[in-house]
Design a protein around this motif. Structure first.
Motif, PDB file in Angstrom:
ATOM      1  N   ARG A   1      65.872  98.658  63.055  1.00  0.00           N
ATOM      2  CA  ARG A   1      66.731  97.662  62.377  1.00  0.00           C
ATOM      3  C   ARG A   1      67.772  98.408  61.549  1.00  0.00           C
ATOM      4  N   LEU A   2      69.020  98.236  61.966  1.00  0.00           N
ATOM      5  CA  LEU A   2      70.103  99.058  61.424  1.00  0.00           C
ATOM      6  C   LEU A   2      70.986  98.270  60.463  1.00  0.00           C
ATOM      7  N   ALA A   3      71.271  98.883  59.311  1.00  0.00           N
ATOM      8  CA  ALA A   3      72.187  98.277  58.345  1.00  0.00           C
ATOM      9  C   ALA A   3      73.362  99.215  58.124  1.00  0.00           C
ATOM     10  N   GLY A   4      74.567  98.669  58.102  1.00  0.00           N
ATOM     11  CA  GLY A   4      75.767  99.489  57.903  1.00  0.00           C
ATOM     12  C   GLY A   4      76.496  99.066  56.645  1.00  0.00           C
ATOM     13  N   ILE A   5      77.201 100.037  56.040  1.00  0.00           N
ATOM     14  CA  ILE A   5      77.987  99.749  54.842  1.00  0.00           C
ATOM     15  C   ILE A   5      79.394 100.274  55.054  1.00  0.00           C
ATOM     16  N   THR A   6      80.382  99.425  54.794  1.00  0.00           N
ATOM     17  CA  THR A   6      81.750  99.919  54.838  1.00  0.00           C
ATOM     18  C   THR A   6      82.490  99.525  53.565  1.00  0.00           C
TER      19      THR A   6
ATOM     20  N   MET B   1      68.832 107.709  57.490  1.00  0.00           N
ATOM     21  CA  MET B   1      70.123 107.463  56.819  1.00  0.00           C
ATOM     22  C   MET B   1      71.184 108.427  57.336  1.00  0.00           C
ATOM     23  N   LEU B   2      72.404 107.914  57.482  1.00  0.00           N
ATOM     24  CA  LEU B   2      73.554 108.770  57.781  1.00  0.00           C
ATOM     25  C   LEU B   2      74.610 108.519  56.717  1.00  0.00           C
ATOM     26  N   GLY B   3      75.159 109.581  56.147  1.00  0.00           N
ATOM     27  CA  GLY B   3      76.202 109.363  55.145  1.00  0.00           C
ATOM     28  C   GLY B   3      76.890 110.638  54.737  1.00  0.00           C
ATOM     29  N   THR B   4      77.753 110.522  53.762  1.00  0.00           N
ATOM     30  CA  THR B   4      78.622 111.626  53.337  1.00  0.00           C
ATOM     31  C   THR B   4      77.864 112.888  52.939  1.00  0.00           C
ATOM     32  N   ILE B   5      76.716 112.703  52.263  1.00  0.00           N
ATOM     33  CA  ILE B   5      76.045 113.863  51.695  1.00  0.00           C
ATOM     34  C   ILE B   5      75.011 114.448  52.641  1.00  0.00           C
ATOM     35  N   GLU B   6      74.200 113.578  53.226  1.00  0.00           N
ATOM     36  CA  GLU B   6      73.152 114.109  54.103  1.00  0.00           C
ATOM     37  C   GLU B   6      72.784 113.119  55.197  1.00  0.00           C
ATOM     38  N   TYR B   7      72.171 113.677  56.227  1.00  0.00           N
ATOM     39  CA  TYR B   7      71.615 112.878  57.312  1.00  0.00           C
ATOM     40  C   TYR B   7      70.101 112.958  57.192  1.00  0.00           C
ATOM     41  N   ASP B   8      69.454 111.813  57.289  1.00  0.00           N
ATOM     42  CA  ASP B   8      68.007 111.740  57.142  1.00  0.00           C
ATOM     43  C   ASP B   8      67.426 111.239  58.458  1.00  0.00           C
ATOM     44  N   THR B   9      66.604 112.060  59.085  1.00  0.00           N
ATOM     45  CA  THR B   9      66.029 111.694  60.376  1.00  0.00           C
ATOM     46  C   THR B   9      64.659 111.041  60.207  1.00  0.00           C
TER      47      THR B   9
ATOM     48  N   ARG C   1      80.138 115.057  58.443  1.00  0.00           N
ATOM     49  CA  ARG C   1      81.118 114.033  58.088  1.00  0.00           C
ATOM     50  C   ARG C   1      80.356 112.744  57.809  1.00  0.00           C
ATOM     51  N   THR C   2      81.043 111.789  57.128  1.00  0.00           N
ATOM     52  CA  THR C   2      80.357 110.567  56.693  1.00  0.00           C
ATOM     53  C   THR C   2      79.661 109.855  57.851  1.00  0.00           C
ATOM     54  N   THR C   3      80.408 109.643  58.945  1.00  0.00           N
ATOM     55  CA  THR C   3      79.817 109.005  60.128  1.00  0.00           C
ATOM     56  C   THR C   3      79.995 109.943  61.309  1.00  0.00           C
ATOM     57  N   PRO C   4      78.915 110.496  61.842  1.00  0.00           N
ATOM     58  CA  PRO C   4      79.066 111.494  62.912  1.00  0.00           C
ATOM     59  C   PRO C   4      79.490 110.875  64.246  1.00  0.00           C
ATOM     60  N   GLU C   5      79.661 111.741  65.252  1.00  0.00           N
ATOM     61  CA  GLU C   5      80.079 111.285  66.579  1.00  0.00           C
ATOM     62  C   GLU C   5      78.965 110.469  67.252  1.00  0.00           C
ATOM     63  N   ALA C   6      79.364 109.689  68.274  1.00  0.00           N
ATOM     64  CA  ALA C   6      78.448 108.723  68.899  1.00  0.00           C
ATOM     65  C   ALA C   6      77.153 109.365  69.411  1.00  0.00           C
TER      66      ALA C   6
ATOM     67  N   GLU D   1      76.444 104.794  56.423  1.00  0.00           N
ATOM     68  CA  GLU D   1      77.809 104.570  55.955  1.00  0.00           C
ATOM     69  C   GLU D   1      78.677 104.505  57.204  1.00  0.00           C
ATOM     70  N   VAL D   2      79.532 103.497  57.270  1.00  0.00           N
ATOM     71  CA  VAL D   2      80.429 103.380  58.415  1.00  0.00           C
ATOM     72  C   VAL D   2      81.855 103.592  57.906  1.00  0.00           C
ATOM     73  N   SER D   3      82.405 104.761  58.196  1.00  0.00           N
ATOM     74  CA  SER D   3      83.747 105.089  57.707  1.00  0.00           C
ATOM     75  C   SER D   3      84.790 104.377  58.563  1.00  0.00           C
ATOM     76  N   SER D   4      85.962 104.212  58.002  1.00  0.00           N
ATOM     77  CA  SER D   4      87.013 103.557  58.785  1.00  0.00           C
ATOM     78  C   SER D   4      87.417 104.430  59.975  1.00  0.00           C
ATOM     79  N   HIS D   5      87.331 105.750  59.818  1.00  0.00           N
ATOM     80  CA  HIS D   5      87.638 106.633  60.947  1.00  0.00           C
ATOM     81  C   HIS D   5      86.693 106.352  62.106  1.00  0.00           C
ATOM     82  N   SER D   6      85.410 106.189  61.787  1.00  0.00           N
ATOM     83  CA  SER D   6      84.439 106.011  62.862  1.00  0.00           C
ATOM     84  C   SER D   6      84.651 104.688  63.586  1.00  0.00           C
ATOM     85  N   LEU D   7      85.139 103.683  62.860  1.00  0.00           N
ATOM     86  CA  LEU D   7      85.431 102.397  63.505  1.00  0.00           C
ATOM     87  C   LEU D   7      86.653 102.546  64.394  1.00  0.00           C
ATOM     88  N   ALA D   8      87.683 103.210  63.873  1.00  0.00           N
ATOM     89  CA  ALA D   8      88.916 103.375  64.642  1.00  0.00           C
ATOM     90  C   ALA D   8      88.682 104.234  65.877  1.00  0.00           C
ATOM     91  N   LEU D   9      87.746 105.180  65.786  1.00  0.00           N
ATOM     92  CA  LEU D   9      87.520 106.110  66.889  1.00  0.00           C
ATOM     93  C   LEU D   9      86.306 105.719  67.744  1.00  0.00           C
TER      94      LEU D   9
END
Ligand SMILES: Nc1ncnc2c1ncn2[C@@H]1O[C@H](COP(=O)(O)OP(=O)(O)OP(=O)(O)O)[C@@H](O)[C@H]1O
Ligand SMILES: [Mg+2]
Length: 496
Positions: free
Chosen positions: A110-115, A139-147, A156-161, A182-190
């Motif tokens: 169950r995934l939650a996103g924040i923009t 969690m994925l975000g600017t500071i760390e990725y949690d697996t 980067r805030t939102t990594p590649e697909a 965290e869903v960055s605007s770059h990741s949405l645009a790309l």
């Protein structure tokens, strides 16, 4: 995690315009980074902003890729046995292929996103803390990725697909029920997030930022709005009515479940009995899911908004009000975001990575509202970066502080004296009666001075670097972590 797909099967899932070479090949992985290609992978040679991914095809082939997915035709003749799939909508195709290969359709987690422009990192930490109470989280975000069973410094805030889908698959295989990103605007645009399905998506705010990339506020807003097209049919949008763009967004999300948050009615989630001071926030959130008692170590007006967005998003993801309350209480701070360093000293120390005049103003005003005796600010301006913001930062810092200590913040190849002089152009006119100003270019010495000057009830704000771990001077990198330095200095002063 084993991946085995026949290219011909995969092509049914990917928008493409032409295929060259065999399609009866088995693919066992996918990436868009030629450096990490493994044997059997698809290499996605994407059209980058600067580079053309096709330039990296020889390297990918040398590493064992046998299928190339690209926006255009090959630059060179294709070697025997290599397949090339032309996908004019390359990023969407890459995202679709990642989703198929990693088997992430159907929401295994169950995934939650924040923009939003600000607050994403804080909300993601809050969500993770709540989700941990409810059974476990990634969690994925600017500071760390949690697996879920390990932490990695973020790139980067939102990594590649491919990274996102691999992470989700990993969480599913470990039986971790929730994830926050965290869903960055770059990741949405790309299109990095194009094939995700969110159970809940939160919107914090929108202010002028990243306009080098999006060009206009309208384009920036529309890009952010794209997150809400990725909601699961049963999912909900959680929107902050304290922000004008949030008000607009809440009126434009037709055919979606929308949960609004804000200071008062008509917001669906709102605080009651609010008490907020330097030690934190205490109140009850009235919500459509029931009351949530809030006892948070986070503080300040914008963290109240972050709390509302995060709690709304968590509840919409399916978490109970009890787990939400416990998760809020369990989070003692967010690295470098108004991070409190407490060693028993009678004054407050906050480390924040505000490094623009706007962010600095926001931060210092927020601290002022919390009723400190005096604000003692330590800050500097980065070298080899926008010079025009230095006097602006200086002016804001001087205007909103009682004591200002100007220091260095990643001077890079510039002379720290010159950087300081630029900032002083803004500082000097603001130095009215009673204000204390000093320039101490050695950052540790400046922080020490601030801590020595502080008395009970004061707030020392160490701004600019936040969670950063190094100071860049010249071309050398020296370890420097503001919270650690503060803790060490407090220790030297006898606070433990
Ligand atoms: N809701 C908010 N509104 C305004 N400022 C905020 C808000 N939340 C946090 N801030 C401040 O803005 C800065 C960025 O906060 P945060 O890291 O949580 O945001 P972000 O959206 O993840 O930003 P980035 O994209 O830079 O990582 C910090 O200096 C923080 O203190
Ligand atoms: Mg962030």
């Amino acid at each position: 995690m084993t991946i085995r797909w026949l290219l011909s099967d995969l092509l049914g899932r990917v928008p493409y315009s032409a295929v060259m070479g065999p399609t009866d090949v088995v693919v066992t992985g996918i990436t868009c980074d030629s450096r990490e290609v493994a044997k059997g992978d698809i290499f996605a040679a994407l059209k980058g902003l600067k580079a053309d991914g096709r330039d990296f095809v020889p390297e990918a082939l040398a590493k064992g890729a046998r299928v190339i997915l690209s926006h255009a035709e090959p630059l060179d003749a294709l070697p025997e046995g290599v397949s090339w799939v032309v996908c004019p909508r390359d990023r969407e195709a890459f995202s679709a292929a990642c989703s198929a290969l990693f088997g992430t359709e159907g929401n295994p987690v169950r995934l939650a996103g924040i923009t939003g422009t600000n607050g994403k990192t804080t909300c993601a930490y809050l969500l993770r803390s709540i989700f941990v109470q409810a059974g476990g989280a990634g969690m994925l975000g600017t500071i760390e990725y949690d697996t879920g069973d390990g932490l990695f410094p973020a790139v980067r805030t939102t990594p590649e697909a491919h990274f996102i889908h691999r992470w989700l698959r990993g969480l599913a295989e470990k039986g971790i029920p929730y994830a926050a990103m965290e869903v960055s605007s770059h990741s949405l645009a790309l299109a990095r997030v194009a094939h995700l399905q969110f159970m809940a998506a939160g919107f914090t705010n929108l202010t002028r930022d990243h306009l080098d990339f999006h060009e206009t506020m309208e384009a920036y807003y529309q890009t952010k709005k794209g997150l809400f097209d990725l909601l699961d049919p049963d999912g909900a949008a959680v929107v902050n009515l304290e922000d004008p763009y949030g008000v607009r967004l809440s009126g434009e999300l037709h055919r979606r479940k929308v949960i609004t948050v804000g200071g008062k009615k008509p917001a669906d989630l709102r605080p009651e009995g609010l008490a907020m001071d330097l030690s934190g926030i205490c109140c009850t959130f009235k919500t459509p899911f029931g009351d949530v008692p809030v006892r948070s170590s986070l503080t300040g007006r914008f963290n109240l908004e972050n709390l509302l967005v995060a709690v709304g998003t968590a509840l919409a993801t399916g978490v109970s009000t009890e787990h939400a309350a416990a998760g809020i209480a369990a989070l003692t701070g967010v690295p470098g975001r108004m991070e409190r360093v407490a060693s028993g000293q009678p004054f407050t120390v906050l480390v924040d990575y505000a490094h623009t005049d706007d962010a600095l103003k926001n931060l210092l005003q927020t601290v002022r509202e919390l009723g400190p005796e005096r604000i003692i600010t330590v800050f500097g301006c980065g070298g080899d970066r926008d010079r025009t913001k230095r006097p602006l930062m200086g002016a804001v810092a001087a205007r909103l502080s009682d004591i200002l200590l100007l220091t260095s913040d990643n001077p890079r190849t510039e002379n720290p004296e010159d950087i300081a002089r630029d900032a002083e152009q803004g500082i000097k006119p603001e130095l009215g009666s009673g204000k204390v100003y000093e320039r101490i270019l050695d950052r540790r010495a400046a922080v020490r001075k601030a801590l020595e000057m502080a008395r009970a009830g004061d707030v020392v704000v160490v701004a600019g670097k936040g969670h950063e771990r190094v100071q860049l001077t010249g071309t050398t990198k020296r370890e420097f972590h503001d919270p650690t330095v503060v803790r060490e200095l407090l220790g030297e002063m006898g606070w433990a």
